[in-house]
Write a protein that holds these residues in place. Structure first.
Motif, PDB file in Angstrom:
ATOM      1  N   CYS A  17      52.473 148.202 119.632  1.00 17.39           N
ATOM      2  CA  CYS A  17      51.102 148.339 120.136  1.00 17.39           C
ATOM      3  C   CYS A  17      50.922 149.517 121.078  1.00 17.39           C
ATOM      4  CB  CYS A  17      50.641 147.044 120.799  1.00 17.39           C
ATOM      5  SG  CYS A  17      51.641 146.573 122.227  1.00 17.39           S
ATOM      6  N   VAL A  18      51.995 150.126 121.533  1.00 18.93           N
ATOM      7  CA  VAL A  18      51.882 151.344 122.345  1.00 18.93           C
ATOM      8  C   VAL A  18      51.890 152.577 121.455  1.00 18.93           C
ATOM      9  CG1 VAL A  18      53.035 152.750 124.113  1.00 18.93           C
ATOM     10  CG2 VAL A  18      52.860 150.274 124.413  1.00 18.93           C
ATOM     11  N   GLN A  19      52.793 152.598 120.481  1.00 19.38           N
ATOM     12  CA  GLN A  19      52.935 153.760 119.597  1.00 19.38           C
ATOM     13  C   GLN A  19      51.740 153.975 118.684  1.00 19.38           C
ATOM     14  OE1 GLN A  19      56.425 152.449 117.490  1.00 19.38           O
ATOM     15  NE2 GLN A  19      57.728 153.947 118.523  1.00 19.38           N
ATOM     16  N   VAL A  20      51.153 152.885 118.205  1.00 20.63           N
ATOM     17  CA  VAL A  20      50.276 152.978 117.043  1.00 20.63           C
ATOM     18  C   VAL A  20      49.075 153.885 117.276  1.00 20.63           C
ATOM     19  CG1 VAL A  20      48.912 150.903 117.584  1.00 20.63           C
ATOM     20  CG2 VAL A  20      49.179 151.645 115.204  1.00 20.63           C
ATOM     21  N   ASN A  21      48.520 153.871 118.472  1.00 23.88           N
ATOM     22  CA  ASN A  21      47.328 154.678 118.700  1.00 23.88           C
ATOM     23  C   ASN A  21      47.656 156.124 119.055  1.00 23.88           C
ATOM     24  OD1 ASN A  21      45.303 152.664 118.094  1.00 23.88           O
ATOM     25  ND2 ASN A  21      46.122 151.600 119.883  1.00 23.88           N
ATOM     26  N   LEU A  22      48.900 156.389 119.450  1.00 23.41           N
ATOM     27  CA  LEU A  22      49.384 157.767 119.513  1.00 23.41           C
ATOM     28  C   LEU A  22      49.530 158.312 118.095  1.00 23.41           C
ATOM     29  CD1 LEU A  22      52.146 157.270 122.240  1.00 23.41           C
ATOM     30  CD2 LEU A  22      49.892 158.329 122.565  1.00 23.41           C
ATOM     31  N   ALA A  23      50.053 157.469 117.195  1.00 27.56           N
ATOM     32  CA  ALA A  23      50.187 157.862 115.790  1.00 27.56           C
ATOM     33  C   ALA A  23      48.827 158.136 115.164  1.00 27.56           C
ATOM     34  CB  ALA A  23      50.914 156.761 115.017  1.00 27.56           C
ATOM     35  N   LEU A  24      47.859 157.288 115.473  1.00 29.66           N
ATOM     36  CA  LEU A  24      46.504 157.447 114.956  1.00 29.66           C
ATOM     37  C   LEU A  24      45.930 158.801 115.381  1.00 29.66           C
ATOM     38  CD1 LEU A  24      43.750 154.700 115.377  1.00 29.66           C
ATOM     39  CD2 LEU A  24      43.254 157.101 115.683  1.00 29.66           C
ATOM     40  N   LEU A  25      46.053 159.112 116.668  1.00 31.08           N
ATOM     41  CA  LEU A  25      45.503 160.364 117.182  1.00 31.08           C
ATOM     42  C   LEU A  25      46.212 161.569 116.566  1.00 31.08           C
ATOM     43  CD1 LEU A  25      43.390 161.415 119.163  1.00 31.08           C
ATOM     44  CD2 LEU A  25      45.127 161.312 120.967  1.00 31.08           C
ATOM     45  N   ALA A  26      47.524 161.461 116.359  1.00 36.31           N
ATOM     46  CA  ALA A  26      48.287 162.577 115.790  1.00 36.31           C
ATOM     47  C   ALA A  26      47.848 162.900 114.367  1.00 36.31           C
ATOM     48  CB  ALA A  26      49.774 162.244 115.812  1.00 36.31           C
ATOM     49  N   ASP A  27      47.621 161.875 113.547  1.00 35.59           N
ATOM     50  CA  ASP A  27      47.191 162.140 112.170  1.00 35.59           C
ATOM     51  C   ASP A  27      45.775 162.700 112.136  1.00 35.59           C
ATOM     52  OD1 ASP A  27      49.617 161.229 111.128  1.00 35.59           O
ATOM     53  OD2 ASP A  27      48.607 160.271 109.429  1.00 35.59           O
ATOM     54  N   ARG A  28      44.937 162.280 113.059  1.00 36.74           N
ATOM     55  CA  ARG A  28      43.599 162.865 113.142  1.00 36.74           C
ATOM     56  C   ARG A  28      43.674 164.367 113.429  1.00 36.74           C
ATOM     57  NH1 ARG A  28      39.949 159.687 117.316  1.00 36.74           N
ATOM     58  NH2 ARG A  28      39.677 157.635 116.359  1.00 36.74           N
ATOM     59  N   LEU A  29      44.547 164.729 114.386  1.00 36.45           N
ATOM     60  CA  LEU A  29      44.587 166.110 114.852  1.00 36.45           C
ATOM     61  C   LEU A  29      45.395 167.036 113.951  1.00 36.45           C
ATOM     62  CD1 LEU A  29      45.086 165.467 118.679  1.00 36.45           C
ATOM     63  CD2 LEU A  29      42.998 166.222 117.537  1.00 36.45           C
ATOM     64  N   HIS A  30      46.471 166.505 113.334  1.00 38.39           N
ATOM     65  CA  HIS A  30      47.410 167.369 112.619  1.00 38.39           C
ATOM     66  C   HIS A  30      47.599 167.025 111.151  1.00 38.39           C
ATOM     67  CE1 HIS A  30      48.437 169.287 116.386  1.00 38.39           C
ATOM     68  NE2 HIS A  30      48.725 168.114 116.928  1.00 38.39           N
ATOM     69  N   GLY A  31      46.955 165.964 110.688  1.00 41.11           N
ATOM     70  CA  GLY A  31      47.009 165.665 109.269  1.00 41.11           C
ATOM     71  C   GLY A  31      47.970 164.571 108.888  1.00 41.11           C
ATOM     72  N   ALA A  32      47.870 164.174 107.622  1.00 37.49           N
ATOM     73  CA  ALA A  32      48.640 163.044 107.088  1.00 37.49           C
ATOM     74  C   ALA A  32      50.134 163.236 107.276  1.00 37.49           C
ATOM     75  CB  ALA A  32      48.321 162.871 105.606  1.00 37.49           C
ATOM     76  N   GLY A  33      50.798 162.164 107.663  1.00 35.56           N
ATOM     77  CA  GLY A  33      52.247 162.170 107.791  1.00 35.56           C
ATOM     78  C   GLY A  33      52.756 162.522 109.167  1.00 35.56           C
ATOM     79  N   THR A  34      51.898 163.065 110.032  1.00 37.57           N
ATOM     80  CA  THR A  34      52.349 163.434 111.374  1.00 37.57           C
ATOM     81  C   THR A  34      52.908 162.224 112.116  1.00 37.57           C
ATOM     82  OG1 THR A  34      50.611 165.121 111.439  1.00 37.57           O
ATOM     83  CG2 THR A  34      51.699 164.603 113.513  1.00 37.57           C
ATOM     84  N   HIS A  35      52.310 161.061 111.875  1.00 34.51           N
ATOM     85  CA  HIS A  35      52.724 159.854 112.605  1.00 34.51           C
ATOM     86  C   HIS A  35      54.195 159.513 112.399  1.00 34.51           C
ATOM     87  CE1 HIS A  35      51.650 158.404 108.576  1.00 34.51           C
ATOM     88  NE2 HIS A  35      52.436 157.371 108.799  1.00 34.51           N
ATOM     89  N   LEU A  36      54.785 159.930 111.283  1.00 37.57           N
ATOM     90  CA  LEU A  36      56.186 159.604 111.020  1.00 37.57           C
ATOM     91  C   LEU A  36      57.135 160.315 111.975  1.00 37.57           C
ATOM     92  CD1 LEU A  36      56.283 159.593 107.121  1.00 37.57           C
ATOM     93  CD2 LEU A  36      56.188 157.626 108.662  1.00 37.57           C
ATOM     94  N   ASN A  37      56.658 161.357 112.656  1.00 39.34           N
ATOM     95  CA  ASN A  37      57.510 162.056 113.617  1.00 39.34           C
ATOM     96  C   ASN A  37      57.986 161.137 114.740  1.00 39.34           C
ATOM     97  OD1 ASN A  37      57.044 164.316 112.096  1.00 39.34           O
ATOM     98  ND2 ASN A  37      55.867 165.412 113.650  1.00 39.34           N
ATOM     99  N   LEU A  38      57.256 160.050 114.970  1.00 41.62           N
ATOM    100  CA  LEU A  38      57.695 159.081 115.978  1.00 41.62           C
ATOM    101  C   LEU A  38      59.019 158.421 115.597  1.00 41.62           C
ATOM    102  CD1 LEU A  38      54.381 157.318 117.046  1.00 41.62           C
ATOM    103  CD2 LEU A  38      55.940 158.587 118.519  1.00 41.62           C
ATOM    104  N   GLY A  39      59.404 158.532 114.330  1.00 43.62           N
ATOM    105  CA  GLY A  39      60.653 157.919 113.889  1.00 43.62           C
ATOM    106  C   GLY A  39      61.819 158.884 113.834  1.00 43.62           C
ATOM    107  N   ALA A  40      61.688 160.083 114.370  1.00 47.26           N
ATOM    108  CA  ALA A  40      62.754 161.077 114.248  1.00 47.26           C
ATOM    109  C   ALA A  40      64.036 160.632 114.937  1.00 47.26           C
ATOM    110  CB  ALA A  40      62.290 162.420 114.813  1.00 47.26           C
ATOM    111  N   VAL A  41      63.922 160.063 116.121  1.00 49.73           N
ATOM    112  CA  VAL A  41      65.100 159.660 116.895  1.00 49.73           C
ATOM    113  C   VAL A  41      65.210 158.143 116.893  1.00 49.73           C
ATOM    114  CG1 VAL A  41      66.225 159.699 119.151  1.00 49.73           C
ATOM    115  CG2 VAL A  41      64.943 161.705 118.352  1.00 49.73           C
ATOM    116  N   LEU A  42      66.367 157.646 116.486  1.00 47.87           N
ATOM    117  CA  LEU A  42      66.634 156.204 116.490  1.00 47.87           C
ATOM    118  C   LEU A  42      67.338 155.861 117.793  1.00 47.87           C
ATOM    119  CD1 LEU A  42      66.451 153.650 114.642  1.00 47.87           C
ATOM    120  CD2 LEU A  42      68.872 154.026 114.184  1.00 47.87           C
ATOM    121  N   ARG A  43      66.781 154.905 118.536  1.00 45.77           N
ATOM    122  CA  ARG A  43      67.314 154.583 119.860  1.00 45.77           C
ATOM    123  C   ARG A  43      67.824 153.149 119.948  1.00 45.77           C
ATOM    124  NH1 ARG A  43      62.886 157.856 121.100  1.00 45.77           N
ATOM    125  NH2 ARG A  43      63.440 159.672 122.375  1.00 45.77           N
TER     126      ARG A  43
END
Length: 403
Positions: A17-43
């Motif tokens: 619930c914290v990530q999802v609306n950052l992902a939403l804003l990113a796809d609006r600004l930079h286009g489809a698929g940008t939201h997947l960048n949140l998964g680059a680093v596995l912690r």
């Protein structure tokens, strides 16, 4: 508001619930698929948490700081508002408030927890909360929504304090971040598992572990999606290993939730949860760090045919809970293929069978491998019945309602 207020490009169930609306804003600004960048680093970096239990849940400030560069966002302003201050809508206005007060989420009036949304201005000048959260909860389903708020409703929804950020696009072209692993060492992993396995308050430990495994499963699925989208898995074998590993995490999360519900009712918990958790954490490095050999968990064991009367009775109960046709379940349809199937429905099926059949399932039998299809459930019913007891006959099941 514009038609892309909730862009269809975002895979909502991947995010908390914290990530999802950052992902939403990113796809609006930079286009489809940008939201997947949140998964680059596995912690996996557990820190001290509530009740003496470690947690992988990170603060909102930490998540914003890490997510912004990966998503091509810049933080223009970030502050905590005092109680009673009115939060104003604005472009890129990202708010984290108490879900207990937010009328569009199932936690409203039920549970205090941080929850994010975008607070924007509708075409008529009024405030609107835009929230991409997608999840199943004990109080109902959360789905992406655009929720209008009058001034009085906004004041009630965000009484404060709240974390309020204003986010905009970062300058320059956005490139996909490099993949990485940020995983704790073996000693830290063992301490994390032991903290949950040995905590004296079993209901509290399993309640917290339900959230922990849910977060871990989602983040592993997101990382796998990022690697796949960028062609970073070395062929079909690695893709299949990653998919199997993610599925095993989801299975573990479901088992933990079921164990929590059982312990709440004074029932024993499965003995293998700690072992499964430790195994999943260790395999993270194997699966995502290098090409890993495929492994699979054995399904229900081979036994003589289940009595027809028992299959019909179990199918009738499951169909009543899932509001579906028992004939389809008897024909082999997996429960997970029925619309509306969730872990909450699994709990209802288990509890209803125990009540109607006057039995108690063995805690170690309550795993998804048995609970996602009729024949698997029948086998653990047979093991739970006293020796020599005949399975009760089926009785008609209502097509609607679960009681």
């Amino acid at each position: 508001m514009s038609a892309d207020v909730l862009p269809a490009t975002v895979d909502w169930p991947l995010f908390d619930c914290v990530q999802v609306n950052l992902a939403l804003l990113a796809d609006r600004l930079h286009g489809a698929g940008t939201h997947l960048n949140l998964g680059a680093v596995l912690r996996f970096r557990p820190a001290p948490g509530p009740g003496g239990l470690p947690t992988v849940e990170r603060s909102a400030e930490e998540q914003i700081a890490d997510a912004a560069p990966a998503l091509g966002l810049t933080v223009l302003d970030l502050r905590t508002t005092p109680a009673g201050e009115t939060v104003r809508p604005a472009p890129g206005r990202y708010v984290i408030a108490d879900a207990y007060h937010l009328p569009w989420v199932p936690y409203f009036g039920q549970r205090h927890m941080d929850h994010s949304f975008l607070l924007e201005t509708a075409a008529d000048g009024s405030a609107v909360a835009v929230d991409g959260y997608h999840n199943e909860t004990p109080w109902g389903s959360a789905r992406p929504v655009s929720h209008p708020l009058s001034p009085a409703e906004l004041a009630a929804a965000v009484p404060g304090p709240a974390l309020v950020a204003t986010l905009g696009p970062a300058g320059g072209p956005l490139t996909a971040p490099r993949p990485g692993l940020d995983l704790a060492d073996e000693e830290t992993t063992d301490r994390y598992v032991a903290a949950y396995a040995e905590h004296p308050d079993r209901a509290a430990a399993l309640d917290r572990l339900t959230l922990e495994t849910w977060l871990l499963a989602r983040s592993r699925k997101l990382h796998a999606r990022f690697l796949t989208a960028h062609g970073l898995l070395a062929g079909p074998a690695d893709e299949e290993a990653a998919a199997a590993h993610v599925k095993a995490w989801e299975s573990l999360a479901e088992s933990v939730y079921l164990a929590y519900r059982r312990v709440e009712r004074g029932r024993p918990e499965p003995r293998e949860l700690a072992t499964r958790l430790a195994g999943q954490l260790r395999r993270d490095r194997e699966v995502f760090g290098t090409a890993a050999p495929r492994t699979s968990r054995q399904g229900p064991d081979d036994r003589p045919a289940v009595p027809a009367a028992l299959r019909e009775r179990v199918a009738a109960v499951a169909a009543a809970v899932l509001r579906t046709d028992p004939a389809a379940l008897l024909d082999g349809q997996p429960l997970a293929a029925v619309p509306g199937f969730t872990s909450f429905r699994v709990v209802e099926i288990v509890e209803r069978l125990e009540r109607e059949l006057s039995l108690e399932f063995a805690a170690d039998d309550l795993v998804p491998e048995y609970l996602h299809h009729i024949d698997g459930i029948c086998r653990i019913v047979l093991r739970a019945l006293p020796t020599g007891t005949a399975p009760p006959p089926a009785r008609p099941a209502a097509r609607t309602g679960v009681n």
